[in-house]
Scaffold this active site. Structure first.
Site, PDB file in Angstrom:
ATOM      1  N   LYS A  89     132.477   6.679  32.056  1.00  0.00           N
ATOM      2  CA  LYS A  89     132.815   6.765  30.633  1.00  0.00           C
ATOM      3  C   LYS A  89     132.563   8.162  30.073  1.00  0.00           C
ATOM      4  O   LYS A  89     133.297   8.634  29.196  1.00  0.00           O
ATOM      5  CB  LYS A  89     132.070   5.709  29.822  1.00  0.00           C
ATOM      6  CG  LYS A  89     130.561   5.835  29.748  1.00  0.00           C
ATOM      7  CD  LYS A  89     129.966   4.665  28.957  1.00  0.00           C
ATOM      8  CE  LYS A  89     128.484   4.859  28.674  1.00  0.00           C
ATOM      9  NZ  LYS A  89     127.665   4.914  29.901  1.00  0.00           N
ATOM     10  N   ARG A 143     123.764  -1.363  22.229  1.00  0.00           N
ATOM     11  CA  ARG A 143     123.432  -1.979  23.519  1.00  0.00           C
ATOM     12  C   ARG A 143     122.994  -3.429  23.372  1.00  0.00           C
ATOM     13  O   ARG A 143     122.813  -4.117  24.366  1.00  0.00           O
ATOM     14  CB  ARG A 143     122.325  -1.178  24.207  1.00  0.00           C
ATOM     15  CG  ARG A 143     122.774   0.224  24.610  1.00  0.00           C
ATOM     16  CD  ARG A 143     121.707   0.935  25.406  1.00  0.00           C
ATOM     17  NE  ARG A 143     122.143   2.262  25.848  1.00  0.00           N
ATOM     18  CZ  ARG A 143     121.431   3.083  26.587  1.00  0.00           C
ATOM     19  NH1 ARG A 143     120.231   2.721  26.992  1.00  0.00           N
ATOM     20  NH2 ARG A 143     121.904   4.267  26.940  1.00  0.00           N
ATOM     21  N   ARG A 198     125.178  11.787  43.748  1.00  0.00           N
ATOM     22  CA  ARG A 198     125.400  12.830  42.743  1.00  0.00           C
ATOM     23  C   ARG A 198     124.536  14.063  42.990  1.00  0.00           C
ATOM     24  O   ARG A 198     123.368  13.951  43.377  1.00  0.00           O
ATOM     25  CB  ARG A 198     125.117  12.291  41.330  1.00  0.00           C
ATOM     26  CG  ARG A 198     126.069  11.199  40.908  1.00  0.00           C
ATOM     27  CD  ARG A 198     125.974  10.874  39.437  1.00  0.00           C
ATOM     28  NE  ARG A 198     124.638  10.447  39.021  1.00  0.00           N
ATOM     29  CZ  ARG A 198     124.383   9.938  37.805  1.00  0.00           C
ATOM     30  NH1 ARG A 198     125.363   9.795  36.940  1.00  0.00           N
ATOM     31  NH2 ARG A 198     123.155   9.581  37.492  1.00  0.00           N
ATOM     32  N   ARG A 217     118.853  14.050  40.902  1.00  0.00           N
ATOM     33  CA  ARG A 217     117.929  13.525  39.906  1.00  0.00           C
ATOM     34  C   ARG A 217     116.948  12.581  40.599  1.00  0.00           C
ATOM     35  O   ARG A 217     117.322  11.818  41.478  1.00  0.00           O
ATOM     36  CB  ARG A 217     118.689  12.777  38.810  1.00  0.00           C
ATOM     37  CG  ARG A 217     119.489  13.704  37.902  1.00  0.00           C
ATOM     38  CD  ARG A 217     120.271  12.916  36.879  1.00  0.00           C
ATOM     39  NE  ARG A 217     120.991  13.786  35.972  1.00  0.00           N
ATOM     40  CZ  ARG A 217     121.941  13.382  35.136  1.00  0.00           C
ATOM     41  NH1 ARG A 217     122.293  12.112  35.113  1.00  0.00           N
ATOM     42  NH2 ARG A 217     122.555  14.240  34.343  1.00  0.00           N
ATOM     43  N   ARG A 254     118.059  -0.735  36.835  1.00  0.00           N
ATOM     44  CA  ARG A 254     118.750  -0.310  35.621  1.00  0.00           C
ATOM     45  C   ARG A 254     120.024  -1.117  35.411  1.00  0.00           C
ATOM     46  O   ARG A 254     120.360  -1.494  34.289  1.00  0.00           O
ATOM     47  CB  ARG A 254     119.089   1.185  35.701  1.00  0.00           C
ATOM     48  CG  ARG A 254     117.876   2.098  35.627  1.00  0.00           C
ATOM     49  CD  ARG A 254     118.242   3.535  35.959  1.00  0.00           C
ATOM     50  NE  ARG A 254     119.199   4.090  35.022  1.00  0.00           N
ATOM     51  CZ  ARG A 254     119.861   5.228  35.216  1.00  0.00           C
ATOM     52  NH1 ARG A 254     119.688   5.906  36.339  1.00  0.00           N
ATOM     53  NH2 ARG A 254     120.698   5.677  34.313  1.00  0.00           N
TER      54      ARG A 254
END
Length: 284
Positions: free
Chosen positions: A58, A133, A174, A207, A218
């Protein structure tokens, strides 16, 4: 007939020759006592909410929406940092809460959104990323937007749908260049040289929370909290589900099509409302 009467008739004839049809109709309606309600001011702004788990893409779509529709991109983290840096009243409140290690309240976040959407940068509308959320947050957002009598509330919610297993592959691969913010991916968008930024030759990093264990926790939290939000907006007929497994270009096409469709649906609703309100004659 008196000279005064001749002058009066001449003036009337001249007025009739020069008046537009609209002026004549307006005068006739006035004499018949026909009144028209003033058309309501229509809020044409795009008010878009992006919903999706981390790594769904997104964030990649936001710049395209900003460029195409002249809207602003509002991410809760960015707004909080900007407010704290500005020293505004809301920024001071947010800073105090964060320094105490607490979560910033919904009221503060909604207040930040209110302040931002009333700026010149957001005059064409906004894209909300990361909020709401929860259903409670969605309801508070609706209440805030309803402060403007012309506002139609959120008019397009895009839910980026992607299997958790694919997300794990996307996120754990990533890579980032800290100085520039450039991002890469070991599998889908690898740098020319492993673990090295293409432009500077400097090392790339991962990260610390881009690991499978943390990510699956998560994702579980995300699904639990946002299903209610999706149901909330589905009930308002503004939700579109986007297949986020497609190539970026195809996802963009789906995103733009959904926003355009939302605008057409709103326009048809406004036409129906207008047709349902015919002129009425004034009471004698």
């Amino acid at each position: 007939m008196s000279a005064g009467g001749e002058v009066s008739q001449s003036a009337v004839a001249n007025a009739l020759r020069t008046a537009s049809l609209a002026d004549l109709v307006k005068e006739l309606e006035s004499r018949l006592g026909i009144q028209h309600e003033e058309p309501a001011r229509v809020d044409e702004r795009k008010k878009i909410v992006l919903v999706g788990p981390p790594g769904c893409g997104k964030g990649t779509q936001s710049p395209g929406l900003v460029k195409r529709y002249g809207v602003c991109h509002l991410a809760t983290g960015d707004m909080l940092r900007a407010a704290v840096a500005s020293g505004s009243d809301l920024g001071k409140q947010a800073k105090k809460v964060m320094e105490e290690g607490k979560l910033v309240s919904d009221e503060i976040v909604v207040g930040l959104i209110r302040d931002n959407i009333n700026t010149e940068a957001c005059k064409g509308g906004f894209v909300l990323d990361g909020f709401p959320r929860t259903v409670a947050q969605a309801e508070k957002l609706d209440v805030m937007l309803s402060e403007d009598p012309a506002s139609t509330g959120i008019n397009c919610v895009l839910s980026f749908e992607i299997p958790d297993d694919l997300l794990v592959r996307r996120i754990t691969g990533r890579l980032f260049h800290p100085a520039s913010g450039r991002s890469y991916h070991e599998e889908f968008n690898p740098p020319k040289t492993a673990m090295t930024d293409d432009e500077t030759g400097e090392p790339l990093i991962r990260r610390s929370d881009d690991n499978e264990s943390t990510l699956r926790k998560r994702l579980g939290t995300f699904h639990e909290s946002t299903q209610g939000v999706l149901n909330f907006y589905a009930s308002k007929h503004v939700l579109t589900r986007i297949d986020a497994t497609m190539p970026i270009e195809k996802v963009s096409e789906s995103v733009f099509a959904a926003v355009e469709k939302a605008g057409k649906v709103k326009g048809l609703a406004q036409e129906a409302d207008s047709a349902a309100s015919p002129p009425t004659a004034a009471a004698a």
